[in-house]
Design an enzyme around this catalytic site. Structure first.
Site, short mmCIF file in Angstrom:
data_model
loop_
_atom_site.label_atom_id
_atom_site.label_comp_id
_atom_site.label_asym_id
_atom_site.label_seq_id
_atom_site.Cartn_x
_atom_site.Cartn_y
_atom_site.Cartn_z
N ASN A 158 27.90 9.71 5.16
CA ASN A 158 29.35 9.59 5.14
C ASN A 158 29.88 10.01 3.77
OD1 ASN A 158 32.02 8.28 6.15
ND2 ASN A 158 31.69 7.32 4.15
N GLU A 159 30.72 11.03 3.75
CA GLU A 159 31.43 11.49 2.55
C GLU A 159 30.52 11.66 1.33
OE1 GLU A 159 34.97 9.11 1.98
OE2 GLU A 159 35.86 9.83 3.86
N PRO A 160 29.49 12.49 1.45
CA PRO A 160 28.58 12.69 0.31
C PRO A 160 29.21 13.43 -0.86
CG PRO A 160 28.08 14.26 2.04
CD PRO A 160 29.09 13.31 2.61
N HIS A 228 36.74 14.40 7.31
CA HIS A 228 37.73 13.33 7.45
C HIS A 228 39.10 13.84 6.99
CE1 HIS A 228 34.14 10.36 6.88
NE2 HIS A 228 34.13 10.96 8.06
#
Length: 509
Positions: A158-160, A228
Protein backbone atom coordinates in the site's frame (compact mmCIF):
# COMPACT_ATOMS: atom_id res chain seq x y z
CA UNK A 1 -33.76 25.22 -20.47
CA UNK A 2 -35.57 21.91 -20.68
CA UNK A 3 -33.47 18.96 -21.86
CA UNK A 4 -35.23 16.52 -24.17
CA UNK A 5 -33.95 13.05 -23.32
CA UNK A 6 -33.56 10.63 -26.22
CA UNK A 7 -35.55 7.41 -26.25
CA UNK A 8 -32.65 5.23 -27.39
CA UNK A 9 -29.84 4.56 -24.89
CA UNK A 10 -26.44 6.09 -25.57
CA UNK A 11 -24.55 3.45 -23.60
CA UNK A 12 -24.47 1.28 -20.49
CA UNK A 13 -23.79 2.31 -16.91
CA UNK A 14 -20.85 0.28 -15.63
CA UNK A 15 -20.64 -1.11 -12.12
CA UNK A 16 -17.13 0.25 -11.56
CA UNK A 17 -18.52 2.39 -8.71
CA UNK A 18 -19.42 -0.68 -6.65
CA UNK A 19 -16.79 -3.18 -7.76
CA UNK A 20 -14.96 -2.55 -4.48
CA UNK A 21 -15.15 -0.63 -1.20
CA UNK A 22 -12.57 0.05 1.47
CA UNK A 23 -12.50 -1.01 5.09
CA UNK A 24 -10.57 -0.49 8.28
CA UNK A 25 -7.83 -2.95 9.14
CA UNK A 26 -8.54 -6.62 8.56
CA UNK A 27 -9.12 -7.77 12.15
CA UNK A 28 -11.77 -5.13 12.83
CA UNK A 29 -14.10 -7.39 10.85
CA UNK A 30 -14.27 -9.68 13.89
CA UNK A 31 -16.41 -7.09 15.73
CA UNK A 32 -20.18 -7.19 15.84
CA UNK A 33 -20.70 -3.52 14.95
CA UNK A 34 -18.52 -3.98 11.87
CA UNK A 35 -20.46 -7.00 10.66
CA UNK A 36 -23.83 -5.33 11.37
CA UNK A 37 -22.71 -2.33 9.33
CA UNK A 38 -21.45 -4.42 6.44
CA UNK A 39 -24.67 -6.44 6.38
CA UNK A 40 -26.68 -3.21 6.03
CA UNK A 41 -24.40 -1.88 3.28
CA UNK A 42 -24.67 -5.13 1.37
CA UNK A 43 -28.48 -5.20 1.58
CA UNK A 44 -28.92 -1.66 0.30
CA UNK A 45 -25.87 -1.08 -1.93
CA UNK A 46 -24.19 -4.42 -2.62
CA UNK A 47 -20.45 -3.97 -3.21
CA UNK A 48 -18.60 -6.78 -5.00
CA UNK A 49 -15.20 -6.70 -3.22
CA UNK A 50 -13.72 -5.26 -0.02
CA UNK A 51 -10.14 -4.09 0.58
CA UNK A 52 -8.27 -3.09 3.72
CA UNK A 53 -4.84 -3.08 5.33
CA UNK A 54 -3.32 -5.46 7.81
CA UNK A 55 -4.00 -8.99 6.55
CA UNK A 56 -0.44 -10.02 7.46
CA UNK A 57 0.02 -7.69 10.44
CA UNK A 58 0.47 -9.10 13.93
CA UNK A 59 -3.16 -8.56 14.95
CA UNK A 60 -4.34 -11.27 12.55
CA UNK A 61 -1.73 -13.75 13.73
CA UNK A 62 -0.85 -15.44 10.44
CA UNK A 63 2.96 -15.45 10.80
CA UNK A 64 3.94 -17.33 13.99
CA UNK A 65 7.64 -18.16 14.36
CA UNK A 66 8.80 -20.59 17.05
CA UNK A 67 11.87 -22.48 18.15
CA UNK A 68 12.01 -26.26 18.35
CA UNK A 69 15.13 -28.26 19.18
CA UNK A 70 17.25 -25.22 18.59
CA UNK A 71 15.86 -24.52 15.13
CA UNK A 72 13.69 -21.59 14.02
CA UNK A 73 10.45 -22.55 12.34
CA UNK A 74 7.35 -20.66 11.21
CA UNK A 75 3.76 -21.75 11.68
CA UNK A 76 1.11 -20.09 9.52
CA UNK A 77 -2.20 -19.72 11.36
CA UNK A 78 -5.41 -18.73 9.59
CA UNK A 79 -8.13 -18.86 12.25
CA UNK A 80 -8.89 -15.13 12.15
CA UNK A 81 -8.48 -15.00 8.37
CA UNK A 82 -11.09 -17.72 7.96
CA UNK A 83 -13.57 -16.05 10.30
CA UNK A 84 -13.36 -12.75 8.43
CA UNK A 85 -13.52 -14.14 4.90
CA UNK A 86 -16.31 -16.57 5.82
CA UNK A 87 -18.30 -13.57 7.06
CA UNK A 88 -17.53 -11.61 3.88
CA UNK A 89 -18.69 -14.39 1.61
CA UNK A 90 -21.83 -14.95 3.69
CA UNK A 91 -22.67 -11.28 3.05
CA UNK A 92 -22.08 -11.57 -0.70
CA UNK A 93 -18.79 -9.67 -0.86
CA UNK A 94 -15.39 -10.98 -1.95
CA UNK A 95 -11.94 -9.92 -0.74
CA UNK A 96 -9.77 -7.56 -2.73
CA UNK A 97 -6.65 -8.92 -1.07
CA UNK A 98 -3.94 -6.48 0.03
CA UNK A 99 -0.70 -8.25 1.05
CA UNK A 100 0.67 -6.25 3.98
CA UNK A 101 1.87 -5.07 6.35
CA UNK A 102 5.04 -6.84 7.54
CA UNK A 103 4.78 -9.24 10.48
CA UNK A 104 7.10 -7.87 13.20
CA UNK A 105 9.02 -11.16 13.48
CA UNK A 106 9.83 -10.97 9.76
CA UNK A 107 10.47 -7.23 9.55
CA UNK A 108 13.90 -5.76 8.88
CA UNK A 109 13.16 -2.70 11.01
CA UNK A 110 10.85 -1.21 13.62
CA UNK A 111 9.17 1.60 11.66
CA UNK A 112 5.38 1.43 11.98
CA UNK A 113 2.37 3.40 10.78
CA UNK A 114 -0.97 4.18 12.45
CA UNK A 115 -2.15 3.88 16.02
CA UNK A 116 -2.24 0.12 15.63
CA UNK A 117 1.41 -0.01 14.50
CA UNK A 118 1.51 -1.71 11.13
CA UNK A 119 5.15 -2.45 10.29
CA UNK A 120 6.23 -0.86 6.99
CA UNK A 121 9.76 -2.17 6.57
CA UNK A 122 10.95 -4.72 3.99
CA UNK A 123 11.25 -8.37 5.04
CA UNK A 124 14.57 -9.41 6.55
CA UNK A 125 14.22 -12.59 4.50
CA UNK A 126 12.57 -12.48 1.11
CA UNK A 127 12.55 -16.27 1.11
CA UNK A 128 10.48 -16.34 4.30
CA UNK A 129 8.22 -13.62 2.91
CA UNK A 130 7.63 -15.69 -0.23
CA UNK A 131 6.83 -18.69 1.98
CA UNK A 132 4.29 -16.54 3.86
CA UNK A 133 2.65 -15.37 0.63
CA UNK A 134 2.49 -18.89 -0.81
CA UNK A 135 1.10 -20.29 2.44
CA UNK A 136 -1.55 -17.56 2.69
CA UNK A 137 -2.71 -17.69 -0.91
CA UNK A 138 -2.51 -21.48 -0.94
CA UNK A 139 -4.67 -21.67 2.16
CA UNK A 140 -7.28 -19.42 0.54
CA UNK A 141 -7.35 -21.68 -2.52
CA UNK A 142 -7.62 -24.82 -0.39
CA UNK A 143 -10.46 -23.40 1.71
CA UNK A 144 -12.50 -21.47 -0.87
CA UNK A 145 -11.64 -23.19 -4.14
CA UNK A 146 -9.50 -22.15 -7.07
CA UNK A 147 -12.38 -20.85 -9.20
CA UNK A 148 -13.45 -18.58 -6.35
CA UNK A 149 -10.02 -17.18 -5.44
CA UNK A 150 -9.19 -16.49 -9.08
CA UNK A 151 -11.90 -13.80 -8.82
CA UNK A 152 -10.07 -12.02 -5.97
CA UNK A 153 -7.53 -9.37 -7.06
CA UNK A 154 -4.32 -9.60 -4.99
CA UNK A 155 -2.53 -6.29 -4.47
CA UNK A 156 1.07 -6.00 -3.27
CA UNK A 157 1.43 -3.51 -0.40
CA UNK A 158 0.00 0.00 0.00
CA UNK A 159 1.39 3.38 -1.14
CA UNK A 160 5.10 2.43 -1.31
CA UNK A 161 5.86 5.88 -2.69
CA UNK A 162 5.24 7.38 0.79
CA UNK A 163 7.81 7.12 3.59
CA UNK A 164 5.00 6.57 6.09
CA UNK A 165 3.96 3.35 4.33
CA UNK A 166 7.27 1.98 3.00
CA UNK A 167 10.62 2.59 4.63
CA UNK A 168 12.36 5.47 2.86
CA UNK A 169 9.78 5.15 0.01
CA UNK A 170 12.49 3.14 -1.70
CA UNK A 171 11.30 2.10 -5.19
CA UNK A 172 14.06 -0.49 -5.68
CA UNK A 173 13.11 -2.22 -2.42
CA UNK A 174 9.45 -2.18 -3.46
CA UNK A 175 10.28 -3.57 -6.90
CA UNK A 176 12.07 -6.48 -5.25
CA UNK A 177 9.15 -7.07 -2.88
CA UNK A 178 6.71 -6.98 -5.79
CA UNK A 179 8.80 -9.38 -7.87
CA UNK A 180 9.11 -11.93 -5.06
CA UNK A 181 5.43 -11.60 -4.16
CA UNK A 182 4.07 -11.84 -7.70
CA UNK A 183 6.06 -14.97 -8.43
CA UNK A 184 4.95 -16.52 -5.13
CA UNK A 185 1.32 -15.88 -6.00
CA UNK A 186 1.69 -17.35 -9.47
CA UNK A 187 3.42 -20.43 -8.05
CA UNK A 188 0.12 -21.22 -6.33
CA UNK A 189 -1.79 -20.78 -9.61
CA UNK A 190 -0.85 -18.98 -12.80
CA UNK A 191 -4.35 -17.53 -13.28
CA UNK A 192 -4.55 -15.76 -9.93
CA UNK A 193 -4.70 -11.95 -10.36
CA UNK A 194 -1.77 -10.00 -8.90
CA UNK A 195 -1.02 -6.30 -9.26
CA UNK A 196 0.08 -2.98 -7.80
CA UNK A 197 1.73 -0.68 -6.97
CA UNK A 198 -1.15 1.05 -5.08
CA UNK A 199 0.44 4.48 -5.40
CA UNK A 200 -0.68 7.53 -3.44
CA UNK A 201 -2.13 10.60 -5.18
CA UNK A 202 1.13 12.39 -4.44
CA UNK A 203 3.36 9.94 -6.32
CA UNK A 204 5.62 11.68 -8.79
CA UNK A 205 4.95 11.00 -12.46
CA UNK A 206 8.03 8.81 -12.73
CA UNK A 207 7.01 6.21 -10.15
CA UNK A 208 4.54 4.26 -12.27
CA UNK A 209 6.58 4.29 -15.50
CA UNK A 210 9.65 3.08 -13.57
CA UNK A 211 7.57 0.28 -12.08
CA UNK A 212 6.26 -0.60 -15.55
CA UNK A 213 9.81 -0.72 -16.93
CA UNK A 214 10.91 -2.98 -14.08
CA UNK A 215 8.16 -5.58 -14.43
CA UNK A 216 8.49 -5.52 -18.22
CA UNK A 217 12.28 -5.85 -18.31
CA UNK A 218 12.25 -8.71 -15.80
CA UNK A 219 9.07 -10.39 -17.07
CA UNK A 220 7.43 -10.06 -13.64
CA UNK A 221 3.75 -11.08 -13.62
CA UNK A 222 1.20 -8.26 -13.40
CA UNK A 223 -2.52 -8.46 -14.10
CA UNK A 224 -3.74 -5.00 -13.03
CA UNK A 225 -2.48 -1.56 -12.03
CA UNK A 226 -3.65 0.26 -8.90
CA UNK A 227 -3.42 3.72 -7.39
CA UNK A 228 -5.32 6.02 -5.00
CA UNK A 229 -7.07 9.40 -5.35
CA UNK A 230 -7.82 12.20 -2.87
CA UNK A 231 -8.41 15.94 -3.28
CA UNK A 232 -7.68 17.55 0.09
CA UNK A 233 -4.90 19.96 1.01
CA UNK A 234 -2.62 20.02 4.06
CA UNK A 235 -4.21 19.20 7.41
CA UNK A 236 -5.08 22.06 9.75
CA UNK A 237 -5.12 20.28 13.10
CA UNK A 238 -7.61 20.88 15.89
CA UNK A 239 -8.14 18.58 18.89
CA UNK A 240 -9.41 15.21 17.61
CA UNK A 241 -9.83 16.42 14.04
CA UNK A 242 -8.59 18.36 11.03
CA UNK A 243 -9.84 20.86 8.49
CA UNK A 244 -8.57 20.99 4.90
CA UNK A 245 -9.10 22.79 1.65
CA UNK A 246 -10.59 20.78 -1.21
CA UNK A 247 -9.87 20.78 -4.91
CA UNK A 248 -12.88 20.49 -7.28
CA UNK A 249 -14.18 16.95 -7.71
CA UNK A 250 -12.90 16.97 -11.29
CA UNK A 251 -9.45 16.52 -9.78
CA UNK A 252 -10.48 13.02 -8.64
CA UNK A 253 -11.39 12.11 -12.20
CA UNK A 254 -8.06 13.44 -13.42
CA UNK A 255 -6.30 11.18 -10.93
CA UNK A 256 -8.42 8.24 -12.06
CA UNK A 257 -7.28 8.87 -15.63
CA UNK A 258 -3.58 9.29 -14.85
CA UNK A 259 -2.45 5.60 -14.85
CA UNK A 260 -3.64 5.02 -18.40
CA UNK A 261 -2.13 8.33 -19.47
CA UNK A 262 1.23 7.48 -17.89
CA UNK A 263 1.24 3.89 -19.20
CA UNK A 264 0.10 4.62 -22.76
CA UNK A 265 2.35 2.82 -25.19
CA UNK A 266 3.88 0.53 -22.54
CA UNK A 267 3.32 -3.18 -22.00
CA UNK A 268 1.01 -2.28 -19.12
CA UNK A 269 -1.08 0.17 -21.12
CA UNK A 270 -4.04 -2.17 -21.66
CA UNK A 271 -4.21 -3.66 -18.16
CA UNK A 272 -7.25 -3.10 -15.90
CA UNK A 273 -6.88 -0.07 -13.62
CA UNK A 274 -8.27 -0.17 -10.09
CA UNK A 275 -8.48 2.90 -7.87
CA UNK A 276 -8.28 0.97 -4.61
CA UNK A 277 -8.88 4.04 -2.44
CA UNK A 278 -10.61 7.32 -3.14
CA UNK A 279 -12.31 10.05 -1.13
CA UNK A 280 -12.21 13.80 -0.71
CA UNK A 281 -9.97 14.06 2.37
CA UNK A 282 -7.26 11.49 3.10
CA UNK A 283 -7.85 12.01 6.84
CA UNK A 284 -10.20 9.81 8.95
CA UNK A 285 -11.08 12.77 11.18
CA UNK A 286 -12.27 15.44 8.74
CA UNK A 287 -15.95 16.38 9.32
CA UNK A 288 -16.46 17.09 5.61
CA UNK A 289 -17.05 13.33 5.22
CA UNK A 290 -20.20 13.54 7.35
CA UNK A 291 -21.95 16.34 5.46
CA UNK A 292 -24.56 16.74 2.75
CA UNK A 293 -21.97 18.74 0.81
CA UNK A 294 -19.93 15.56 0.49
CA UNK A 295 -22.65 13.62 -1.30
CA UNK A 296 -23.23 16.39 -3.85
CA UNK A 297 -19.47 16.80 -4.28
CA UNK A 298 -18.94 13.13 -5.14
CA UNK A 299 -22.04 12.58 -7.29
CA UNK A 300 -20.37 13.47 -10.61
CA UNK A 301 -17.40 11.25 -9.69
CA UNK A 302 -19.61 8.19 -9.27
CA UNK A 303 -21.39 8.97 -12.52
CA UNK A 304 -18.25 9.52 -14.63
CA UNK A 305 -15.58 7.40 -12.95
CA UNK A 306 -16.51 4.17 -14.72
CA UNK A 307 -15.57 5.73 -18.05
CA UNK A 308 -11.97 6.03 -16.87
CA UNK A 309 -11.14 2.98 -14.75
CA UNK A 310 -12.29 -0.57 -14.09
CA UNK A 311 -13.11 0.20 -10.46
CA UNK A 312 -12.87 2.93 -7.83
CA UNK A 313 -13.28 1.96 -4.18
CA UNK A 314 -14.75 4.41 -1.70
CA UNK A 315 -12.56 4.59 1.38
CA UNK A 316 -14.39 3.32 3.52
CA UNK A 317 -17.80 1.66 4.09
CA UNK A 318 -17.80 2.25 7.88
CA UNK A 319 -16.35 4.55 10.55
CA UNK A 320 -15.05 1.38 12.23
CA UNK A 321 -11.53 2.62 11.56
CA UNK A 322 -8.71 3.38 13.96
CA UNK A 323 -5.68 4.66 12.08
CA UNK A 324 -5.34 7.78 14.25
CA UNK A 325 -6.81 6.18 17.38
CA UNK A 326 -10.19 5.22 18.74
CA UNK A 327 -12.80 7.89 17.84
CA UNK A 328 -14.03 10.04 20.73
CA UNK A 329 -17.47 10.89 19.29
CA UNK A 330 -20.09 9.22 17.09
CA UNK A 331 -19.63 11.78 14.31
CA UNK A 332 -15.90 12.48 14.09
CA UNK A 333 -15.24 12.99 10.38
CA UNK A 334 -14.60 9.31 9.70
CA UNK A 335 -14.26 7.97 6.18
CA UNK A 336 -17.32 5.75 6.47
CA UNK A 337 -20.61 5.75 4.62
CA UNK A 338 -21.95 4.74 8.03
CA UNK A 339 -21.03 5.85 11.55
CA UNK A 340 -20.58 3.35 14.32
CA UNK A 341 -24.00 1.95 15.26
CA UNK A 342 -25.21 2.18 11.65
CA UNK A 343 -26.24 5.82 11.27
CA UNK A 344 -26.32 6.59 7.53
CA UNK A 345 -24.50 9.62 6.16
CA UNK A 346 -25.67 11.53 3.06
CA UNK A 347 -22.95 9.89 0.95
CA UNK A 348 -24.38 6.48 1.93
CA UNK A 349 -27.60 7.53 0.21
CA UNK A 350 -25.71 8.66 -2.89
CA UNK A 351 -24.50 5.06 -3.20
CA UNK A 352 -27.94 3.64 -2.42
CA UNK A 353 -29.40 5.90 -5.12
CA UNK A 354 -26.80 4.62 -7.60
CA UNK A 355 -27.99 1.09 -6.81
CA UNK A 356 -31.51 2.10 -7.98
CA UNK A 357 -30.36 3.34 -11.38
CA UNK A 358 -30.99 1.35 -14.53
CA UNK A 359 -28.17 0.15 -16.73
CA UNK A 360 -29.31 1.92 -19.93
CA UNK A 361 -27.91 5.46 -20.06
CA UNK A 362 -30.33 7.86 -21.79
CA UNK A 363 -28.66 11.19 -20.95
CA UNK A 364 -25.88 12.76 -18.92
CA UNK A 365 -25.11 16.29 -17.89
CA UNK A 366 -23.00 18.21 -15.42
CA UNK A 367 -25.81 17.91 -12.85
CA UNK A 368 -27.76 14.77 -13.83
CA UNK A 369 -27.77 11.22 -15.13
CA UNK A 370 -30.86 9.64 -16.73
CA UNK A 371 -31.16 5.84 -16.93
CA UNK A 372 -33.76 3.20 -17.77
CA UNK A 373 -34.07 -0.43 -16.80
CA UNK A 374 -35.65 -3.38 -18.59
CA UNK A 375 -39.07 -2.72 -17.00
CA UNK A 376 -39.27 0.76 -18.55
CA UNK A 377 -38.67 2.54 -15.22
CA UNK A 378 -36.66 5.71 -15.68
CA UNK A 379 -34.35 6.75 -12.83
CA UNK A 380 -32.81 10.22 -12.70
CA UNK A 381 -29.93 11.07 -10.39
CA UNK A 382 -29.52 14.83 -10.04
CA UNK A 383 -27.32 16.95 -7.78
CA UNK A 384 -26.87 20.58 -6.90
CA UNK A 385 -23.55 22.20 -7.82
CA UNK A 386 -21.15 22.86 -4.93
CA UNK A 387 -18.60 25.50 -4.06
CA UNK A 388 -15.47 23.84 -2.66
CA UNK A 389 -14.43 27.03 -0.85
CA UNK A 390 -17.69 27.16 1.11
CA UNK A 391 -17.86 30.91 0.57
CA UNK A 392 -20.54 31.02 -2.13
CA UNK A 393 -22.86 28.03 -1.60
CA UNK A 394 -25.40 27.50 -4.35
CA UNK A 395 -28.93 27.94 -2.98
CA UNK A 396 -31.48 26.73 -5.46
CA UNK A 397 -30.82 24.84 -8.68
CA UNK A 398 -33.27 23.31 -11.17
CA UNK A 399 -32.90 20.44 -13.60
CA UNK A 400 -35.66 20.38 -16.26
CA UNK A 401 -36.11 17.21 -18.28
CA UNK A 402 -38.48 15.84 -20.89
CA UNK A 403 -38.47 12.06 -20.46
CA UNK A 404 -39.64 9.40 -22.92
CA UNK A 405 -42.17 6.91 -21.52
CA UNK A 406 -41.74 3.32 -22.64
CA UNK A 407 -45.48 2.60 -22.93
CA UNK A 408 -47.86 3.23 -25.80
CA UNK A 409 -50.92 3.15 -23.54
CA UNK A 410 -49.91 4.88 -20.31
CA UNK A 411 -51.67 8.19 -19.68
CA UNK A 412 -49.91 8.83 -16.36
CA UNK A 413 -46.58 7.99 -14.73
CA UNK A 414 -45.77 7.50 -11.07
CA UNK A 415 -42.97 9.66 -9.65
CA UNK A 416 -41.12 8.59 -6.50
CA UNK A 417 -38.50 11.08 -5.39
CA UNK A 418 -35.91 10.57 -2.63
CA UNK A 419 -33.59 13.37 -1.53
CA UNK A 420 -30.78 14.23 0.86
CA UNK A 421 -29.69 17.80 1.46
CA UNK A 422 -28.80 20.21 4.25
CA UNK A 423 -32.33 19.76 5.59
CA UNK A 424 -33.16 16.14 4.67
CA UNK A 425 -31.40 12.84 5.22
CA UNK A 426 -28.68 14.64 7.14
CA UNK A 427 -27.97 12.92 10.45
CA UNK A 428 -24.81 14.98 10.98
CA UNK A 429 -26.90 18.16 11.01
CA UNK A 430 -29.34 16.58 13.45
CA UNK A 431 -26.44 15.50 15.67
CA UNK A 432 -25.14 19.08 15.69
CA UNK A 433 -28.61 20.36 16.63
CA UNK A 434 -28.75 17.80 19.45
CA UNK A 435 -25.64 19.42 20.92
CA UNK A 436 -23.09 16.98 19.44
CA UNK A 437 -23.43 14.26 22.10
CA UNK A 438 -20.20 12.22 22.00
CA UNK A 439 -21.97 8.97 22.88
CA UNK A 440 -25.68 9.31 22.04
CA UNK A 441 -28.26 7.60 24.20
CA UNK A 442 -30.44 4.87 22.74
CA UNK A 443 -33.20 7.44 22.21
CA UNK A 444 -30.82 9.87 20.51
CA UNK A 445 -29.56 7.09 18.22
CA UNK A 446 -33.15 6.40 17.22
CA UNK A 447 -33.60 10.11 16.43
CA UNK A 448 -30.40 10.18 14.37
CA UNK A 449 -31.36 7.10 12.39
CA UNK A 450 -34.74 8.64 11.59
CA UNK A 451 -33.11 11.95 10.65
CA UNK A 452 -30.73 10.04 8.36
CA UNK A 453 -33.51 8.77 6.09
CA UNK A 454 -34.05 10.64 2.81
CA UNK A 455 -37.06 12.86 2.30
CA UNK A 456 -39.49 11.00 0.08
CA UNK A 457 -42.44 12.27 -1.92
CA UNK A 458 -44.55 10.91 -4.74
CA UNK A 459 -47.04 12.17 -7.28
CA UNK A 460 -48.74 11.33 -10.57
CA UNK A 461 -47.45 12.97 -13.74
CA UNK A 462 -49.36 13.25 -17.02
CA UNK A 463 -47.99 11.51 -20.10
CA UNK A 464 -48.42 13.71 -23.16
CA UNK A 465 -47.34 12.53 -26.60
CA UNK A 466 -45.33 9.76 -24.99
CA UNK A 467 -43.32 12.03 -22.71
CA UNK A 468 -43.25 13.30 -19.12
CA UNK A 469 -42.09 16.76 -18.17
CA UNK A 470 -40.03 16.64 -14.95
CA UNK A 471 -38.79 19.68 -13.05
CA UNK A 472 -36.38 18.90 -10.21
CA UNK A 473 -35.87 21.89 -7.93
CA UNK A 474 -32.78 21.20 -5.82
CA UNK A 475 -31.97 22.76 -2.48
CA UNK A 476 -28.47 23.51 -1.24
CA UNK A 477 -26.23 20.43 -1.53
CA UNK A 478 -29.17 18.26 -2.53
CA UNK A 479 -28.79 14.90 -4.23
CA UNK A 480 -32.06 13.46 -5.49
CA UNK A 481 -33.23 10.24 -7.09
CA UNK A 482 -36.39 10.56 -9.20
CA UNK A 483 -37.94 7.29 -10.38
CA UNK A 484 -40.60 7.52 -13.10
CA UNK A 485 -42.71 4.46 -13.89
CA UNK A 486 -45.47 4.26 -16.53
CA UNK A 487 -48.82 3.42 -14.93
CA UNK A 488 -51.21 0.73 -16.06
CA UNK A 489 -54.55 1.92 -14.70
CA UNK A 490 -56.37 -0.98 -13.03
CA UNK A 491 -58.99 1.09 -11.18
CA UNK A 492 -62.30 -0.84 -11.05
CA UNK A 493 -65.24 0.79 -12.90
CA UNK A 494 -67.27 1.26 -9.72
CA UNK A 495 -64.64 3.34 -7.95
CA UNK A 496 -65.78 6.92 -7.29
CA UNK A 497 -63.51 9.00 -5.09
CA UNK A 498 -66.31 11.51 -4.43
CA UNK A 499 -68.00 8.78 -2.34
CA UNK A 500 -65.01 8.32 -0.02
CA UNK A 501 -66.89 10.00 2.83
CA UNK A 502 -70.25 8.32 2.19
CA UNK A 503 -71.83 10.79 -0.20
CA UNK A 504 -74.57 9.47 -2.49
CA UNK A 505 -73.58 9.06 -6.12
CA UNK A 506 -74.64 11.89 -8.42
CA UNK A 507 -78.04 11.47 -10.02
CA UNK A 508 -78.06 10.11 -13.55
CA UNK A 509 -80.33 11.38 -16.28
Amino acid sequence: MRISVAEQPSGRLTEAWRFAVGTGRFDLALRRDYQDSLALVQREIGFRHIRGHGLLSDGVGVHRPYSYRGQRHVRHAFGYVDQVIDAYLDLGIRPFVELGFMPSALASGEQTVFWWRGNVTPPRSHTEWADLVRATVGHLVDRYGLDEVRRWPIEVWNEPDLKDFWQDANPDAYHRLYEVTAHAVKEVDAELQVGGPALSPGADDGWLPRFADFVTDRAVPIDFVSRHAYTSGPAQHVPFGVHQTLAPAQRLLEQFASPRRQLAGTALGQLPVHITEFNSSYRPDNPIHDTAFHAAYLAPVLVEGGDLVDSFAYWTFSDMFEEVGIPTTLFHGGFGLLTHRQVKKPTYHLYAFMRRLGDQVLARGTDHLVTRDDTGRIAVLAWAPVDVTGRDPVDGHTVRLSLPVASATARTAFLLRSSVSEEAGNAWRAWCELGRPPSPTTGQLDVLREAAEPARRHTSLPVLAGRVELDLHLARHEVTLAEVTPVTDETPPWWDESRLFGHEPPATA
